[in-house]
Scaffold this active site. Structure first.
Site, PDB file in Angstrom:
ATOM      1  N   TRP A  28       0.808  -1.222  -0.030  1.00  0.00           N
ATOM      2  CA  TRP A  28      -0.103   0.135   0.065  1.00  0.00           C
ATOM      3  C   TRP A  28       0.920   1.224   0.021  1.00  0.00           C
ATOM      4  O   TRP A  28       1.804   1.382   0.829  1.00  0.00           O
ATOM      5  CB  TRP A  28      -0.961  -0.020   1.092  1.00  0.00           C
ATOM      6  CG  TRP A  28      -2.048  -1.261   1.109  1.00  0.00           C
ATOM      7  CD1 TRP A  28      -3.263  -0.835   0.557  1.00  0.00           C
ATOM      8  CD2 TRP A  28      -1.836  -2.391   1.581  1.00  0.00           C
ATOM      9  NE1 TRP A  28      -3.911  -2.181   0.752  1.00  0.00           N
ATOM     10  CE2 TRP A  28      -3.138  -3.124   1.279  1.00  0.00           C
ATOM     11  CE3 TRP A  28      -0.933  -3.093   2.317  1.00  0.00           C
ATOM     12  CZ2 TRP A  28      -3.213  -4.503   1.654  1.00  0.00           C
ATOM     13  CZ3 TRP A  28      -1.491  -4.598   2.638  1.00  0.00           C
ATOM     14  CH2 TRP A  28      -2.337  -5.005   2.502  1.00  0.00           C
ATOM     15  N   HIS A  85      -7.332   2.069   2.369  1.00  0.00           N
ATOM     16  CA  HIS A  85      -8.435   1.275   2.100  1.00  0.00           C
ATOM     17  C   HIS A  85      -9.305   1.148   2.977  1.00  0.00           C
ATOM     18  O   HIS A  85      -9.183   1.654   4.302  1.00  0.00           O
ATOM     19  CB  HIS A  85      -7.803  -0.315   1.809  1.00  0.00           C
ATOM     20  CG  HIS A  85      -7.156  -0.945   3.193  1.00  0.00           C
ATOM     21  ND1 HIS A  85      -6.343  -2.208   3.101  1.00  0.00           N
ATOM     22  CD2 HIS A  85      -6.659  -0.430   4.230  1.00  0.00           C
ATOM     23  CE1 HIS A  85      -5.864  -2.273   4.129  1.00  0.00           C
ATOM     24  NE2 HIS A  85      -6.059  -1.257   4.914  1.00  0.00           N
ATOM     25  N   ARG A 106      -4.047   6.986  -2.112  1.00  0.00           N
ATOM     26  CA  ARG A 106      -2.525   6.571  -2.210  1.00  0.00           C
ATOM     27  C   ARG A 106      -1.514   7.563  -3.020  1.00  0.00           C
ATOM     28  O   ARG A 106      -1.882   8.133  -3.796  1.00  0.00           O
ATOM     29  CB  ARG A 106      -2.700   5.090  -2.830  1.00  0.00           C
ATOM     30  CG  ARG A 106      -3.138   4.136  -1.808  1.00  0.00           C
ATOM     31  CD  ARG A 106      -3.132   2.674  -2.670  1.00  0.00           C
ATOM     32  NE  ARG A 106      -4.089   2.023  -1.551  1.00  0.00           N
ATOM     33  CZ  ARG A 106      -4.538   0.749  -2.023  1.00  0.00           C
ATOM     34  NH1 ARG A 106      -3.916   0.221  -3.116  1.00  0.00           N
ATOM     35  NH2 ARG A 106      -5.603   0.056  -1.550  1.00  0.00           N
ATOM     36  N   GLN A 135     -13.434   2.613  -2.834  1.00  0.00           N
ATOM     37  CA  GLN A 135     -13.601   1.140  -2.479  1.00  0.00           C
ATOM     38  C   GLN A 135     -15.104   0.732  -1.956  1.00  0.00           C
ATOM     39  O   GLN A 135     -15.397   1.797  -1.180  1.00  0.00           O
ATOM     40  CB  GLN A 135     -12.571   0.742  -1.702  1.00  0.00           C
ATOM     41  CG  GLN A 135     -11.285   0.487  -2.378  1.00  0.00           C
ATOM     42  CD  GLN A 135     -10.128  -0.115  -1.450  1.00  0.00           C
ATOM     43  OE1 GLN A 135     -10.421   0.045  -0.063  1.00  0.00           O
ATOM     44  NE2 GLN A 135      -9.090  -0.496  -2.005  1.00  0.00           N
ATOM     45  N   VAL A 150      -6.733 -11.752   4.914  1.00  0.00           N
ATOM     46  CA  VAL A 150      -7.718 -13.165   4.671  1.00  0.00           C
ATOM     47  C   VAL A 150      -6.594 -14.389   4.427  1.00  0.00           C
ATOM     48  O   VAL A 150      -5.561 -14.242   4.138  1.00  0.00           O
ATOM     49  CB  VAL A 150      -8.528 -12.913   3.316  1.00  0.00           C
ATOM     50  CG1 VAL A 150      -9.737 -12.016   3.491  1.00  0.00           C
ATOM     51  CG2 VAL A 150      -7.611 -12.366   2.415  1.00  0.00           C
ATOM     52  N   ALA A 210     -14.367 -11.391   3.640  1.00  0.00           N
ATOM     53  CA  ALA A 210     -14.463  -9.956   3.352  1.00  0.00           C
ATOM     54  C   ALA A 210     -13.912  -9.566   1.761  1.00  0.00           C
ATOM     55  O   ALA A 210     -13.419 -10.549   1.250  1.00  0.00           O
ATOM     56  CB  ALA A 210     -13.403  -9.397   4.342  1.00  0.00           C
TER      57      ALA A 210
HETATM   58  N1  DAH Z   1      -8.041  -3.844   1.171  1.00  0.00           N
HETATM   59  C1  DAH Z   1      -7.415  -4.269   0.042  1.00  0.00           C
HETATM   60  C2  DAH Z   1      -6.696  -3.281  -0.944  1.00  0.00           C
HETATM   61  O1  DAH Z   1      -7.172  -2.202  -0.698  1.00  0.00           O
HETATM   62  C3  DAH Z   1      -8.468  -4.920  -0.773  1.00  0.00           C
HETATM   63  C4  DAH Z   1      -8.962  -6.170  -0.065  1.00  0.00           C
HETATM   64  C5  DAH Z   1      -8.470  -7.457  -0.527  1.00  0.00           C
HETATM   65  C6  DAH Z   1      -9.980  -6.216   0.773  1.00  0.00           C
HETATM   66  C7  DAH Z   1      -8.968  -8.659   0.060  1.00  0.00           C
HETATM   67  C8  DAH Z   1     -10.505  -7.250   1.358  1.00  0.00           C
HETATM   68  C9  DAH Z   1     -10.126  -8.391   1.140  1.00  0.00           C
HETATM   69  O2  DAH Z   1     -11.507  -7.355   2.426  1.00  0.00           O
HETATM   70  O3  DAH Z   1     -10.541  -9.700   1.638  1.00  0.00           O
HETATM   71  O4  DAH Z   1      -5.754  -3.538  -1.595  1.00  0.00           O
END
Ligand code: DAH
Length: 341
Positions: A158, A172, A198, A212, A255, A309
């Site tokens: 990130w 995020h 970002r 998002q 995850v 998620a």
């Molecule tokens: N937060 C991640 C991003 O911004 C995206 C993401 C990936 C969110 C997998 C999730 C997940 O909840 O399970 O790159």
């Protein structure tokens, strides 16, 4: 008195009246009324004289026509000067706060907002609650509680902005996961639509400011099938068509396993086009079963509950919906772009 003199005196009297009315006139509304009284299209005093012109003989017209026009131009100049004087002294007409607001002629919701509302509606019908993120949050919520401790190499995934006092314009919307897990007992179904930031080198696909929709689902006996079914139901409702889907492995510390959810390309129906890189597939939603550490930090017992998620890019959905090729158009302020929606 001949027609000539008669008209000349009428014109003179109109000019005098306008001059004296304008002297007393103190606001824009009154000015408009005076203007309408003398120059109004149907019944204006001067307009009635102008309307006489076609009925005059050619000789009369030659003499009287220019005189009438002269007066008209004089009046227009007087009105213009007065209007300018009002504008520069900022004299406003009486403001009546009880009147209903004026509807703007232009203006509508930004395409991102339109699509966001649409997505929210679909998820609400599926039983999801809508949670708003904080636009500036702390390290604890953006990283720590998502199983990304200080010094974890995954932080490099990130390109985070930091404020001088160590806060983060959220990188995020997953930053809300911990608060959601702590706030209610399972079953939990929540989405977090929000704006993220970002430190990107921007191009047609990447923007420093983007959107998002995070999703969190926790209950007893939740399996991968629930994750796939939920995402597919949403996307089929959103794109209003049957879709093929597949998953492929990916990595996100919060995850386990990390997955990427792909659907058959909605533009070419899987045949291959520029949008899907001629693969027939769109890599659309990173997702996965929530890591036990994340559940634990949210006060949820991973022995009893499981969940999933995802973090969906809203800009991407909007781009697919309207066939927009460059993400940078969204914040360009380009009216020729925005007025199309
Ligand atoms: N937060 C991640 C991003 O911004 C995206 C993401 C990936 C969110 C997998 C999730 C997940 O909840 O399970 O790159």
């Amino acid at each position: 008195m001949g027609l000539d003199q008669n008209l000349a005196s009428q014109l003179k009297s109109i000019e005098d009246k306008v001059a004296s009315e304008l002297k007393q006139c103190s606001d824009l509304d009154a000015l408009q009324k005076i203007k309408a009284y003398f120059l109004g299209r149907k019944k204006g005093k001067l307009t009635q004289l102008i309307k006489l012109i076609p009925s005059l003989s050619i000789n009369e017209r030659k003499i009287l026509g220019p005189k009438i026009n002269q007066t008209k131009n004089k009046l227009l100049t007087l009105f213009q000067e007065k209007e300018k004087a009002f504008a520069s002294s900022n004299v406003k007409s009486f403001f009546d706060p009880t009147l209903p607001g004026e509807k703007p002629i232009y203006g509508h919701l930004h395409p991102i907002t339109q699509v966001c509302y649409e997505a929210e509606d679909i998820f609400e019908k599926m039983g999801f609650e809508i949670v708003e993120p904080f636009e500036i949050d702390d390290d604890f919520h953006v990283f720590e509680t998502l199983n990304i401790p200080q010094g974890h190499p995954a932080r490099d995934m990130w390109d985070t902005f930091w404020t001088e006092d160590n806060f983060i314009p959220i990188t995020h919307t997953s930053a809300m996961q911990n608060r959601i897990l702590k706030s209610v007992k399972p079953p939990i179904r929540a989405i977090v639509p929000g704006r993220c930031f970002r430190h990107e080198a921007t191009d047609a696909r990447h923007e420093h400011t983007f959107y998002q929709i995070e999703g969190v689902y926790v209950d007893q006996n939740i399996s991968l099938a629930d994750l796939l079914g939920t995402l597919l139901s949403f996307l089929e409702a959103f794109f209003q068509q049957k879709l093929k889907y597949k998953i492929q492995p990916s990595y996100f510390p919060f995850v386990e396993p990390g997955l990427e959810f792909l659907i058959s390309c909605v533009i070419c129906k899987g045949r291959g086009c520029a949008t899907c890189g001629h693969s027939g597939w769109l890599e659309l939603i990173p997702c996965g079963p929530i890591h036990p550490n994340v559940l634990k930090m949210g006060g949820v017992n991973p022995e009893k509950y499981s969940g999933f998620a995802w973090g969906m890019g809203l800009d991407r959905l909007v781009m697919l919906r309207f066939a927009i090729e460059d993400i940078r158009l969204f914040h360009s302020g380009n009216l020729r772009f925005l007025e199309q929606f």
